[in-house]
Design an enzyme around this catalytic site. Structure first.
Site, PDB file in Angstrom:
ATOM      1  N   CYS A  42       0.837  -1.195   0.000  1.00 12.26           N
ATOM      2  CA  CYS A  42       0.000   0.000   0.000  1.00 12.26           C
ATOM      3  C   CYS A  42       0.882   1.260   0.000  1.00 12.26           C
ATOM      4  O   CYS A  42       1.988   1.266   0.532  1.00 12.26           O
ATOM      5  CB  CYS A  42      -0.906   0.003   1.232  1.00 12.26           C
ATOM      6  SG  CYS A  42      -2.068   1.389   1.257  1.00 12.26           S
ATOM      7  N   ASP A  44       0.334   3.815   1.662  1.00 16.46           N
ATOM      8  CA  ASP A  44       0.224   4.441   2.980  1.00 16.46           C
ATOM      9  C   ASP A  44       1.611   4.795   3.543  1.00 16.46           C
ATOM     10  O   ASP A  44       2.505   3.947   3.559  1.00 16.46           O
ATOM     11  CB  ASP A  44      -0.495   3.456   3.923  1.00 16.46           C
ATOM     12  CG  ASP A  44      -0.937   4.116   5.208  1.00 16.46           C
ATOM     13  OD1 ASP A  44      -0.094   4.743   5.882  1.00 16.46           O
ATOM     14  OD2 ASP A  44      -2.123   3.992   5.558  1.00 16.46           O
ATOM     15  N   ARG A  46       2.604   5.049   6.383  1.00 14.63           N
ATOM     16  CA  ARG A  46       2.983   4.365   7.629  1.00 14.63           C
ATOM     17  C   ARG A  46       3.583   2.996   7.396  1.00 14.63           C
ATOM     18  O   ARG A  46       3.951   2.309   8.349  1.00 14.63           O
ATOM     19  CB  ARG A  46       1.756   4.245   8.539  1.00 14.63           C
ATOM     20  CG  ARG A  46       1.204   5.588   8.988  1.00 14.63           C
ATOM     21  CD  ARG A  46      -0.184   5.455   9.561  1.00 14.63           C
ATOM     22  NE  ARG A  46      -1.143   4.997   8.550  1.00 14.63           N
ATOM     23  CZ  ARG A  46      -2.440   4.835   8.779  1.00 14.63           C
ATOM     24  NH1 ARG A  46      -2.918   5.076   9.973  1.00 14.63           N
ATOM     25  NH2 ARG A  46      -3.238   4.427   7.804  1.00 14.63           N
ATOM     26  N   HIS A  98      -2.123  -4.168   5.207  1.00 12.04           N
ATOM     27  CA  HIS A  98      -1.747  -3.683   6.542  1.00 12.04           C
ATOM     28  C   HIS A  98      -2.979  -3.266   7.334  1.00 12.04           C
ATOM     29  O   HIS A  98      -4.013  -2.891   6.764  1.00 12.04           O
ATOM     30  CB  HIS A  98      -0.776  -2.500   6.427  1.00 12.04           C
ATOM     31  CG  HIS A  98      -1.388  -1.255   5.861  1.00 12.04           C
ATOM     32  ND1 HIS A  98      -1.765  -0.191   6.646  1.00 12.04           N
ATOM     33  CD2 HIS A  98      -1.714  -0.914   4.592  1.00 12.04           C
ATOM     34  CE1 HIS A  98      -2.277   0.750   5.886  1.00 12.04           C
ATOM     35  NE2 HIS A  98      -2.258   0.350   4.630  1.00 12.04           N
ATOM     36  N   CYS A 101      -5.848   0.081   6.979  1.00 11.02           N
ATOM     37  CA  CYS A 101      -5.688   0.578   5.607  1.00 11.02           C
ATOM     38  C   CYS A 101      -6.846   1.505   5.238  1.00 11.02           C
ATOM     39  O   CYS A 101      -8.015   1.097   5.226  1.00 11.02           O
ATOM     40  CB  CYS A 101      -5.615  -0.590   4.630  1.00 11.02           C
ATOM     41  SG  CYS A 101      -5.359  -0.057   2.921  1.00 11.02           S
TER      42      CYS A 101
HETATM   43 ZN    ZN Z   1      -3.366   1.021   2.994  1.00 10.89          ZN
END
Ligand code: ZN
Length: 194
Positions: A42, A44, A46, A98, A101
């Site tokens: 992803c 993302d 993080r 994850h 998400c």
């Molecule tokens: Zn995600």
């Protein structure tokens, strides 16, 4: 501006530290890359996968997008996959979801988020297809966690059906396909499976 400057300073420090312990590191890396892994994850912020797994530059080929999609008509994904499998000969292709998400949560929502709604159409389809199973779970967090798993399984399956992976398996070659979500493994490997 202050934050942007921090990036340059961090990069300078990173180069200095690596060079101090391995003076030839960047010269060797400039010549070629030999990654054993293709990671599809992803976007993302993080989940910076190189940092989380401790791999060095050159060890992991990476493709990231919202909710770690591996769509069979995505030219970007297919180009990365083809280069990783046919040219770099990676041993492992990993799809990794994850917790928390935002893409998965958006797909569960009735709200509209703009263009990304189109991108997440496949995840929304999973919500519809697994409605009974998801509805039976106690709360939205549990539903999001399960949908994260279902999403990873779906992407691994789609990868396994691409001509790129099918062709490699027919030639008796790697890669092994792996799905990871919340640490629960599900793996496909070829040839002969998938
Ligand atoms: Zn995600």
């Amino acid at each position: 501006m202050e934050n942007l400057q921090r990036l340059f300073e961090n990069n300078k420090r990173f180069v200095e530290e690596i060079t101090a312990s391995d003076p030839d590191f960047f010269r060797r890396r400039a010549e070629k890359q030999e990654p054993h892994f293709l990671f599809i994850g992803c976007a993302d912020s993080r989940v910076p996968i190189e940092m989380l797994t401790g791999v060095a530059p050159g060890e992991m080929f990476v493709h990231r997008n919202i909710a770690n999609q591996a769509m069979p008509a995505d030219l970007n994904l297919l180009s990365v996959l083809q280069y990783a499998v046919d040219v770099l000969d990676v041993k492992h292709v990993i799809v990794c979801g994850h917790l928390g998400c935002g893409g998965v949560k958006a797909a569960m929502s009735d709200a509209s988020f703009g263009l990304v709604d189109h991108w997440l159409a496949g995840v929304r389809e999973l919500v519809r297809r697994h409605k009974d199973e998801l509805d039976a779970l106690p709360d939205d967090d549990a539903r999001a966690n399960r949908l994260t798993e279902l999403n990873v399984l779906r992407q691994v399956h789609q990868l396994s059906r691409t001509p790129i992976v099918q062709g490699a398996w027919k030639r008796g070659r790697r890669p092994l396909l792996h799905g990871r979500a919340r640490g629960d493994p599900d793996e496909k490997e070829g040839p002969g499976r998938g």
